[in-house]
Design a protein around this motif. Structure first.
Motif, mmCIF file in Angstrom:
data_model
loop_
_atom_site.group_PDB
_atom_site.id
_atom_site.type_symbol
_atom_site.label_atom_id
_atom_site.label_comp_id
_atom_site.label_asym_id
_atom_site.label_seq_id
_atom_site.Cartn_x
_atom_site.Cartn_y
_atom_site.Cartn_z
ATOM 1 N N TYR A 1 -3.228 3.320 1.104
ATOM 2 C CA TYR A 1 -4.094 3.173 -0.068
ATOM 3 C C TYR A 1 -3.626 1.987 -0.900
ATOM 4 O O TYR A 1 -2.439 1.852 -1.228
ATOM 5 C CB TYR A 1 -4.057 4.432 -0.922
ATOM 6 N N VAL B 1 -0.505 8.199 2.734
ATOM 7 C CA VAL B 1 -1.328 9.312 2.253
ATOM 8 C C VAL B 1 -0.478 10.277 1.423
ATOM 9 O O VAL B 1 -0.882 10.718 0.349
ATOM 10 C CB VAL B 1 -1.980 10.045 3.434
ATOM 11 N N SER C 1 -11.675 6.004 0.666
ATOM 12 C CA SER C 1 -11.005 5.805 1.960
ATOM 13 C C SER C 1 -9.910 4.755 1.807
ATOM 14 O O SER C 1 -10.063 3.785 1.047
ATOM 15 C CB SER C 1 -12.006 5.331 3.021
ATOM 16 N N PRO C 2 -8.793 4.934 2.511
ATOM 17 C CA PRO C 2 -7.720 3.932 2.453
ATOM 18 C C PRO C 2 -8.218 2.597 2.996
ATOM 19 O O PRO C 2 -8.917 2.544 4.007
ATOM 20 C CB PRO C 2 -6.631 4.520 3.344
ATOM 21 N N SER C 3 -7.843 1.521 2.306
ATOM 22 C CA SER C 3 -8.354 0.202 2.685
ATOM 23 C C SER C 3 -7.477 -0.518 3.694
ATOM 24 O O SER C 3 -7.930 -1.486 4.339
ATOM 25 C CB SER C 3 -8.490 -0.684 1.439
ATOM 26 N N ASP D 1 -11.779 11.203 2.202
ATOM 27 C CA ASP D 1 -11.909 10.118 3.171
ATOM 28 C C ASP D 1 -13.039 10.435 4.156
ATOM 29 O O ASP D 1 -13.896 9.587 4.455
ATOM 30 C CB ASP D 1 -10.584 9.934 3.902
ATOM 31 N N LEU E 1 -7.245 14.463 0.002
ATOM 32 C CA LEU E 1 -7.437 13.056 0.332
ATOM 33 C C LEU E 1 -8.134 12.883 1.673
ATOM 34 O O LEU E 1 -9.025 12.033 1.829
ATOM 35 C CB LEU E 1 -6.075 12.340 0.352
ATOM 36 N N THR F 1 0.446 8.759 -1.923
ATOM 37 C CA THR F 1 -0.740 8.675 -2.784
ATOM 38 C C THR F 1 -1.089 10.044 -3.358
ATOM 39 O O THR F 1 -1.446 10.169 -4.536
ATOM 40 C CB THR F 1 -1.930 8.121 -1.997
ATOM 41 N N GLY G 1 0.818 -1.204 0.000
ATOM 42 C CA GLY G 1 0.000 0.000 0.000
ATOM 43 C C GLY G 1 0.849 1.249 0.000
ATOM 44 O O GLY G 1 2.074 1.206 0.164
ATOM 45 N N ARG H 1 -2.824 4.842 7.805
ATOM 46 C CA ARG H 1 -3.692 4.383 6.730
ATOM 47 C C ARG H 1 -2.891 4.275 5.431
ATOM 48 O O ARG H 1 -2.051 5.124 5.135
ATOM 49 C CB ARG H 1 -4.870 5.338 6.556
ATOM 50 N N ASP I 1 -7.688 1.444 -4.486
ATOM 51 C CA ASP I 1 -8.000 2.767 -3.957
ATOM 52 C C ASP I 1 -7.445 3.856 -4.880
ATOM 53 O O ASP I 1 -8.118 4.858 -5.154
ATOM 54 C CB ASP I 1 -7.408 2.947 -2.556
ATOM 55 N N VAL I 2 -6.214 3.655 -5.325
ATOM 56 C CA VAL I 2 -5.581 4.656 -6.190
ATOM 57 C C VAL I 2 -6.318 4.752 -7.512
ATOM 58 O O VAL I 2 -6.517 5.848 -8.065
ATOM 59 C CB VAL I 2 -4.088 4.317 -6.400
#
Length: 263
Positions: free
Chosen positions: A44, A8, A32-34, A26, A22, A11, A5, A42, A48-49
């Protein structure tokens, strides 16, 4: 990335938005970051991206966050229909911007030219004796004053018919001033004061004219060769008589005409 991942910050750099954006997306549940690290940070995922990239693409087309959410989440919403609706809204904005552009152009021209009528239109509106160069001369003299700015702001929205009505009101006033002089109306009398007030009201269509400013105008009507010739052309001695009327009216309002200034 699929395994670890992205943070933040990383990303944000990847999709070209701010960290603040971001966080906001969220908070509103748009993306939202998984994942989370063992320390609680958190992350991503690749999916998510990809969703963020779609959000950015539709945001750049002008869609609001609610519309983007509908496009991405609601399978009953056709993307094409949503985009066509956005085009309808954009068309309205384009029309509004075009009108704003036209108004800005007229305002700029009014500040530069004063009266937004051609020389021929000015002659037809103000009469054959009108000299279209007057507004240019006025701009040279008073172009830096607040009154010129007020004059331009009003001129920008004034139609030819409105100019004609205002010119008619000025001409009627001048005729009535000449008639009052012929009848021997005395400066300071109720009739003279009413004419002075009428002059101030008519002139205030150009810019707000205070009583002190009017005193200054009265002096100029008498002392300036061009203005004196104009008013004395209506009636011999009218420029001096009207100046005395303005002075008498000012005194009645507690203003000393000998010391009055342009304010």
């Amino acid at each position: 990335m699929a395994d670890a991942g992205l943070t933040v910050g990383a990303t944000a750099g990847r999709v070209g938005v701010t960290v603040r954006a971001l966080h906001h997306w969220d908070e509103v549940g748009l993306v939202s970051p998984s994942l989370r690290t063992t320390a609680g940070y958190r992350l991503y995922t690749d999916a998510d991206v990809q969703r963020l990239e779609r959000v950015v693409a539709y945001r750049d087309l002008g869609l609001g966050l609610d519309a983007i959410r509908a496009v991405l989440d609601d399978t009953s919403t056709g993307i094409g229909a949503a985009l066509r609706e956005q085009r309808v809204q954009l068309a309205g904005q384009i029309d509004d911007l075009r009108l704003l552009d036209e108004r800005l152009e007229r305002m700029a021209e009014a500040h530069e030219r004063g009266i937004l009528l051609s020389d021929e239109e000015q002659a037809a509106t103000f009469g054959p004796d009108w000299d279209a160069r007057r507004t240019g001369q006025a701009r040279v003299l008073w172009g830096e004053s607040p009154q010129w700015a007020q004059f331009a702001e009003r001129s920008a929205s004034r139609t030819r018919e409105q100019w004609r009505a205002l010119a008619g009101a000025m001409s009627a006033l001048e005729r009535d001033l000449g008639d009052a002089l012929d009848r021997g109306v005395v400066p300071g009398s109720p009739e003279a004061d009413a004419l002075v007030e009428r002059h101030r009201e008519v002139f205030s269509h150009f810019f707000p004219l205070t009583r002190r400013m009017q005193v200054c105008l009265g002096r100029m009507y008498e002392s300036d060769p061009g203005f004196a010739a104009h008013y004395d052309g209506v009636r011999a001695g009218l420029a001096s008589w009207f100046r005395r009327c303005v002075d008498a009216s000012a005194r009645a309002q507690g203003i000393d005409p000998d010391t009055a200034t342009w304010q």
